[in-house]
Scaffold this motif. Structure first.
Motif, PDB file in Angstrom:
ATOM      1  N   ASN A 140       1.565 102.189   2.897  1.00 59.73           N
ATOM      2  CA  ASN A 140       0.729 102.122   2.221  1.00 59.73           C
ATOM      3  C   ASN A 140      -0.370 100.944   1.450  1.00 59.73           C
ATOM      4  N   ASP A 141      -1.915 100.501   1.952  1.00 59.11           N
ATOM      5  CA  ASP A 141      -1.917  98.964   1.019  1.00 59.11           C
ATOM      6  C   ASP A 141      -2.082  98.536  -0.591  1.00 59.11           C
ATOM      7  N   TYR A 142      -1.904  99.968  -1.298  1.00 59.64           N
ATOM      8  CA  TYR A 142      -2.349 100.048  -2.500  1.00 59.64           C
ATOM      9  C   TYR A 142      -1.028  99.890  -2.813  1.00 59.64           C
ATOM     10  N   ASP A 198      -1.001 102.413  16.776  1.00 56.26           N
ATOM     11  CA  ASP A 198      -0.872 100.821  15.923  1.00 56.26           C
ATOM     12  C   ASP A 198      -0.165 101.605  14.822  1.00 56.26           C
ATOM     13  N   HIS A 199       0.063 100.611  14.166  1.00 58.40           N
ATOM     14  CA  HIS A 199       0.330 101.003  12.381  1.00 58.40           C
ATOM     15  C   HIS A 199       0.732  99.782  11.981  1.00 58.40           C
ATOM     16  N   ARG A 200       0.471 100.412  10.185  1.00 58.74           N
ATOM     17  CA  ARG A 200       0.667  98.399   9.518  1.00 58.74           C
ATOM     18  C   ARG A 200       2.055  98.713   8.894  1.00 58.74           C
ATOM     19  N   ASP A 251      10.429 108.372  -3.123  1.00 55.88           N
ATOM     20  CA  ASP A 251       9.043 107.921  -3.145  1.00 55.88           C
ATOM     21  C   ASP A 251       9.332 106.308  -3.507  1.00 55.88           C
ATOM     22  N   ILE A 252       9.969 106.134  -3.105  1.00 53.28           N
ATOM     23  CA  ILE A 252      10.216 104.007  -2.938  1.00 53.28           C
ATOM     24  C   ILE A 252       8.813 103.723  -3.100  1.00 53.28           C
ATOM     25  N   TRP A 253       8.155 102.338  -3.042  1.00 51.45           N
ATOM     26  CA  TRP A 253       6.875 102.105  -3.500  1.00 51.45           C
ATOM     27  C   TRP A 253       7.559 101.083  -2.883  1.00 51.45           C
ATOM     28  N   GLY A 254       8.720  99.924  -3.340  1.00 52.14           N
ATOM     29  CA  GLY A 254       8.736  98.741  -2.588  1.00 52.14           C
ATOM     30  C   GLY A 254      10.149  98.102  -3.425  1.00 52.14           C
ATOM     31  N   ASN A 255      10.900  97.287  -3.164  1.00 50.59           N
ATOM     32  CA  ASN A 255      11.638  96.312  -4.018  1.00 50.59           C
ATOM     33  C   ASN A 255      11.131  95.244  -4.637  1.00 50.59           C
ATOM     34  N   VAL A 256      11.868  95.018  -5.615  1.00 55.68           N
ATOM     35  CA  VAL A 256      10.902  93.654  -6.171  1.00 55.68           C
ATOM     36  C   VAL A 256      11.367  92.439  -5.892  1.00 55.68           C
ATOM     37  N   TYR A 257      12.316  92.136  -5.016  1.00 53.29           N
ATOM     38  CA  TYR A 257      13.212  91.264  -4.883  1.00 53.29           C
ATOM     39  C   TYR A 257      13.279  90.904  -3.027  1.00 53.29           C
ATOM     40  N   PRO A 258      12.704  90.068  -1.994  1.00 46.59           N
ATOM     41  CA  PRO A 258      12.696  89.007  -2.737  1.00 46.59           C
ATOM     42  C   PRO A 258      11.144  88.563  -3.509  1.00 46.59           C
TER      43      PRO A 258
END
Length: 316
Positions: free
Chosen positions: A209-211, A118-120, A193-200
């Motif tokens: 990674n939760d942080y 399992d992974h989140r 090292d993309i943490w995530g998108n601003v949109y939406p």
């Protein structure tokens, strides 16, 4: 008074201001005193004398000029809490303001995978943005002309995600925006090292990674709170320029000149930077919260000089 001594005296005053506010806190919650105390950060303040302002005053007997020092520094405008369970803001005094309701309940992650593997990935976070309580101290010091007025009202809620369910939980209407549909557009992080998108700008994010997930959520909140006319239920945090006062532009991801973050929970720091943070270990073991709750202070840059006349005729 020597301008060279001014920053030292300012920092001493801030330290005295917040030292009386430190009170014990539980291992899980963060209290107002701890947040106020965190504002005594020379690194985050980044105080600089940047020039001079010349003011003109005219009377029936003639006109004369006076000068004042122009300064630039960051101020803690917002406390942004990003947390797991609805109604359970880790800033204890704010938690009752954002309770569960018929359209906003529960929280947490979606588990994917099979036996033992399992992974989140898909995560959901609640988020609240509240005026930093230390802003009152900066406004007090501004009366002597060595700090700027904050645009933030201390302890005022600017955004509580439980009251923004359509946008925060449904992604409406921003899921259809070009920024949300175009890879590489408006992202936190850099190539590799993309943490995530601003949109939406919602509470859902696909990030293992939760942080990193929580940091992107905080960036999303700051993005619309520092702008007007966004499709969210919130109060805009901004100020209009005036003679001798230059407030910050809206925050932009990765650009510390528009705003930077100070981690308050877990592992409180005395430094500030834009996301991605500096000084975090590759494993993120030092900043991952066991309960999925995170708190940051958003510092934004202001520039100002004390009014010393009727009209500002020159500013360098």
């Amino acid at each position: 008074m020597s301008h060279r001594r001014t920053p030292i005296l300012l920092f001493a005053a801030l330290t005295l201001l917040v030292s009386a506010s430190i009170v014990p806190r539980s291992a899980r919650a963060i209290d107002t005193g701890t947040i106020v105390a965190s504002a005594a950060s020379w690194n985050c303040l980044d105080y600089k004398v940047t020039g001079v302002c010349v003011w003109l005053t005219c009377t029936p007997f003639g006109c004369y000029t006076q000068t004042s020092v122009k300064v630039r520094h960051y101020m803690p405008d917002l406390v942004v809490s990003v947390y797991q369970q609805t109604g359970d803001n880790p800033w204890s005094v704010i938690s009752p303001l954002a309770p569960s309701n018929a359209t906003a309940q529960a929280g947490g992650n979606q588990t994917e995978g099979r036996a033992g593997r399992d992974h989140r990935n898909v995560r959901f976070k609640n988020a609240d943005a509240v005026g930093h309580p230390a802003a009152a101290g900066f406004d007090l010091l501004s009366s002597v002309g060595y700090t700027c007025d904050s645009a933030a009202t201390p302890m005022q809620p600017y955004f509580l995600s439980v009251f923004d369910s359509l946008a925060w939980r449904g992604g409406v209407p921003e899921s259809g925006y070009p920024e949300a549909l175009t890879p590489g557009m408006r992202e936190v992080g850099s190539t590799g090292d993309i943490w995530g998108n601003v949109y939406p700008r919602s509470g859902f994010i696909n990030q293992a990674n939760d942080y990193k997930a929580a940091a992107v959520i905080a960036q999303r909140v700051a993005d619309f709170v520092t702008r007007e006319g966004q499709p969210h239920v919130y109060t805009p945090l901004n100020a209009s320029p005036r003679a001798g006062y230059w407030p910050p532009d809206p925050i932009t991801e990765g650009d510390a000149s528009t705003g930077k973050w100070q981690r308050l929970q877990p592992d409180r720091t005395q430094s500030c930077s834009a996301f991605p943070d500096r000084g975090i270990t590759a494993s993120f073991s030092d900043v991952l919260a066991d309960d999925g709750d995170y708190v940051w202070a958003l510092w934004r840059p202001y520039e100002c000089c004390q009014r010393r006349g009727q009209e500002l005729i020159f500013a360098s």
